[in-house]
Design an enzyme around this catalytic site. Structure first.
Site, PDB file in Angstrom:
ATOM      1  N   ASP A  46       0.785  -1.236  -0.086  1.00 13.02           N
ATOM      2  CA  ASP A  46      -0.012   0.074  -0.025  1.00 13.02           C
ATOM      3  C   ASP A  46       0.875   1.261  -0.121  1.00 13.02           C
ATOM      4  O   ASP A  46       0.481   2.164  -0.710  1.00 13.02           O
ATOM      5  CB  ASP A  46      -0.982   0.167   1.216  1.00 13.02           C
ATOM      6  CG  ASP A  46      -1.986  -0.968   1.126  1.00 13.02           C
ATOM      7  OD1 ASP A  46      -3.352  -0.690   0.971  1.00 13.02           O
ATOM      8  OD2 ASP A  46      -1.521  -2.211   1.305  1.00 13.02           O
ATOM      9  N   ILE A 124      -3.809   0.695  -2.895  1.00 12.39           N
ATOM     10  CA  ILE A 124      -4.533  -0.768  -3.103  1.00 12.39           C
ATOM     11  C   ILE A 124      -5.737  -0.808  -2.559  1.00 12.39           C
ATOM     12  O   ILE A 124      -6.244  -0.589  -1.518  1.00 12.39           O
ATOM     13  CB  ILE A 124      -3.513  -2.118  -2.328  1.00 12.39           C
ATOM     14  CG1 ILE A 124      -2.375  -1.819  -2.876  1.00 12.39           C
ATOM     15  CG2 ILE A 124      -4.354  -3.187  -2.591  1.00 12.39           C
ATOM     16  CD1 ILE A 124      -1.473  -3.160  -2.101  1.00 12.39           C
ATOM     17  N   THR A 127      -7.710  -4.058   0.167  1.00 11.64           N
ATOM     18  CA  THR A 127      -6.423  -4.798   0.489  1.00 11.64           C
ATOM     19  C   THR A 127      -6.583  -6.384   1.263  1.00 11.64           C
ATOM     20  O   THR A 127      -5.853  -7.164   1.069  1.00 11.64           O
ATOM     21  CB  THR A 127      -5.957  -3.876   1.662  1.00 11.64           C
ATOM     22  OG1 THR A 127      -5.637  -2.627   1.321  1.00 11.64           O
ATOM     23  CG2 THR A 127      -4.437  -4.505   2.163  1.00 11.64           C
ATOM     24  N   HIS A 210     -18.500  -4.307   4.361  1.00 14.85           N
ATOM     25  CA  HIS A 210     -18.557  -3.215   3.188  1.00 14.85           C
ATOM     26  C   HIS A 210     -20.031  -3.063   2.350  1.00 14.85           C
ATOM     27  O   HIS A 210     -19.970  -2.387   1.549  1.00 14.85           O
ATOM     28  CB  HIS A 210     -17.520  -3.563   2.251  1.00 14.85           C
ATOM     29  CG  HIS A 210     -16.237  -3.273   2.884  1.00 14.85           C
ATOM     30  ND1 HIS A 210     -15.052  -3.686   2.163  1.00 14.85           N
ATOM     31  CD2 HIS A 210     -15.761  -2.953   4.166  1.00 14.85           C
ATOM     32  CE1 HIS A 210     -13.974  -3.423   3.016  1.00 14.85           C
ATOM     33  NE2 HIS A 210     -14.428  -3.190   4.167  1.00 14.85           N
ATOM     34  N   SER A 234     -12.844  -5.046  -4.370  1.00 15.73           N
ATOM     35  CA  SER A 234     -12.253  -3.637  -5.125  1.00 15.73           C
ATOM     36  C   SER A 234     -13.192  -2.952  -6.231  1.00 15.73           C
ATOM     37  O   SER A 234     -14.199  -3.354  -6.406  1.00 15.73           O
ATOM     38  CB  SER A 234     -10.909  -3.905  -5.469  1.00 15.73           C
ATOM     39  OG  SER A 234     -10.707  -4.576  -6.475  1.00 15.73           O
ATOM     40  N   LYS A 237     -14.862  -4.317  -9.492  1.00 12.39           N
ATOM     41  CA  LYS A 237     -16.513  -4.529  -9.849  1.00 12.39           C
ATOM     42  C   LYS A 237     -16.850  -3.502 -10.995  1.00 12.39           C
ATOM     43  O   LYS A 237     -17.412  -3.628 -11.662  1.00 12.39           O
ATOM     44  CB  LYS A 237     -17.096  -4.280  -8.535  1.00 12.39           C
ATOM     45  CG  LYS A 237     -16.858  -5.169  -7.592  1.00 12.39           C
ATOM     46  CD  LYS A 237     -17.904  -5.380  -6.232  1.00 12.39           C
ATOM     47  CE  LYS A 237     -17.462  -4.206  -5.176  1.00 12.39           C
ATOM     48  NZ  LYS A 237     -15.928  -4.609  -4.545  1.00 12.39           N
ATOM     49  N   ARG A 251     -23.671  -1.596  -3.830  1.00 13.94           N
ATOM     50  CA  ARG A 251     -22.934  -1.360  -2.474  1.00 13.94           C
ATOM     51  C   ARG A 251     -23.876  -0.403  -1.367  1.00 13.94           C
ATOM     52  O   ARG A 251     -23.895   0.744  -1.253  1.00 13.94           O
ATOM     53  CB  ARG A 251     -21.812  -0.302  -2.997  1.00 13.94           C
ATOM     54  CG  ARG A 251     -20.701  -0.255  -1.500  1.00 13.94           C
ATOM     55  CD  ARG A 251     -19.450   0.423  -1.871  1.00 13.94           C
ATOM     56  NE  ARG A 251     -18.719   0.503  -1.132  1.00 13.94           N
ATOM     57  CZ  ARG A 251     -17.431  -0.445  -1.088  1.00 13.94           C
ATOM     58  NH1 ARG A 251     -17.251  -1.324  -1.995  1.00 13.94           N
ATOM     59  NH2 ARG A 251     -16.683  -0.345  -0.129  1.00 13.94           N
TER      60      ARG A 251
END
Ligand code: AMP
Ligand code: MG
Length: 317
Positions: A46, A124, A127, A210, A234, A237, A251
């Site tokens: 990162d 990143i 992660t 998330h 991440s 998508k 989301r």
């Protein structure tokens, strides 16, 4: 695109390519995870990735503003001189220039000025996926006021068509493109033309925290979507929706007080718009990047091929 934006996208592509290379080199060595006090995990990659990207931005667009996920203070607290020296050497290797430990720390913390463009950088994204050997993305979005105008995603573990390991980039009015991350010709990508719910494929986060999968499953059932739903990490998508591999990315918010982070969406939202899709929050509002690091005025995110957007808003409302 204005001349400035063309130059910025070119820089972003070079930065994302070099940073993705660094991430994969760290992964190949066995990823060095650093503790981040009970929050999201963070790795040496990162910090190395952020140093690569912000190093290029500070050299080529020193006056532009930068929003980026990591800060050097945590790296200093959780590494010794040997680790920092190795990481600086890795940054030097992938960028083809010198990088001392002081350079490394200064690049990670580069904040820029007040330029017209704001760079939203996630060195990143995903992660947890990176650590699991699953999807992750190196993300650079370009914002003008409240709006994303272009984005670049490096997804070394994503395949689009016959290309394994992709650089995906684009923006509204620009189009959207995929290139092999190792280098090669760009080809244009577009969102899928599937409008019949029976064929609609859905993407959501791997991490339950998330985006509550129960909310996604209820929406899938209510809309009668029959293409299946997949959980991947991440902004890969967004890349998948832009390339027509799925019709919608949902989301939902897991906690009422959660505000999405600008660097988790700027690049992906620009690319999906460039590919002919649509991105809003779950209330149908445009994503509003005017507040800086967080999307204060939005509830969750919905990215689609455009054709199924209203249907999804209806069932998520
Ligand atoms: P994803 O891989 O799509 O699950 O998203 C990864 C991103 O989720 C990370 O970069 C974090 O910034 C972000 N994140 C962390 N906590 C939350 C949360 N409670 N809700 C939504 N996103 C979060
Ligand atoms: Mg992220």
């Amino acid at each position: 695109m204005t001349t400035d934006l063309i130059a910025a996208v070119d820089t972003a592509k070079r930065a994302v390519r070099a940073a993705s290379r660094l991430c994969m080199q760290v992964a190949d060595r066995g990823t060095a995870r650093l503790e981040k006090g009970g929050r999201e995990p963070v790795t040496l990659a990162d910090y190395g990735s952020q140093a690569v990207i912000l190093g290029l931005i500070s050299a080529e667009f020193p006056g532009h503003a930068v929003l980026a996920e990591e800060g050097a203070a945590h790296l200093l607290d959780h590494s010794d001189g040997g680790i920092r020296s190795d990481l600086a050497a890795l940054v030097a290797t992938v960028t083809g220039g010198a990088c001392t430990i002081d350079d490394l720390l200064a690049r990670i913390d580069h904040a820029g000025g007040e330029g017209l463009l704001v760079w939203a950088v996630d060195p990143i994204d995903g992660t947890k996926g990176f650590l699991r050997g699953d999807q992750f993305a190196v993300a650079v979005g370009l914002l003008e006021g409240a709006r994303p105008v272009a984005g670049v995603l490096g997804c070394p573990r994503l395949s689009i068509g016959e290309t394994s390991g992709v650089l995906v980039w684009g923006g509204p009015g620009v189009g959207a493109f995929v290139e092999p991350i190792a280098g090669g010709d760009a080809r244009s990508i577009r969102v899928s033309e599937v409008a019949d719910p029976a064929g609609v494929r859905v993407l959501g986060s791997v991490e339950t925290s998330h985006g509550d999968p129960a909310i996604i499953e209820r929406a899938v059932a209510a809309a009668g979507l029959g293409g299946g739903w997949m959980r991947i990490d991440s902004q890969a998508k967004y890349a998948a929706v832009a390339a027509g591999l799925a019709e919608t990315y949902i989301r939902p918010r897991n906690r009422k007080d959660w505000r999405e982070r600008a660097w988790d969406h700027a690049a992906g939202a620009a690319i999906v718009a460039g590919a002919g899709g649509r991105v809003t929050d779950l209330d149908g509002r445009d994503l509003d990047f005017s507040a800086g690091a967080t999307l204060e005025n939005n509830r969750g995110v919905l990215a689609t091929n455009g054709l199924v957007h209203d249907l999804m808003l209806e069932v998520l409302g």
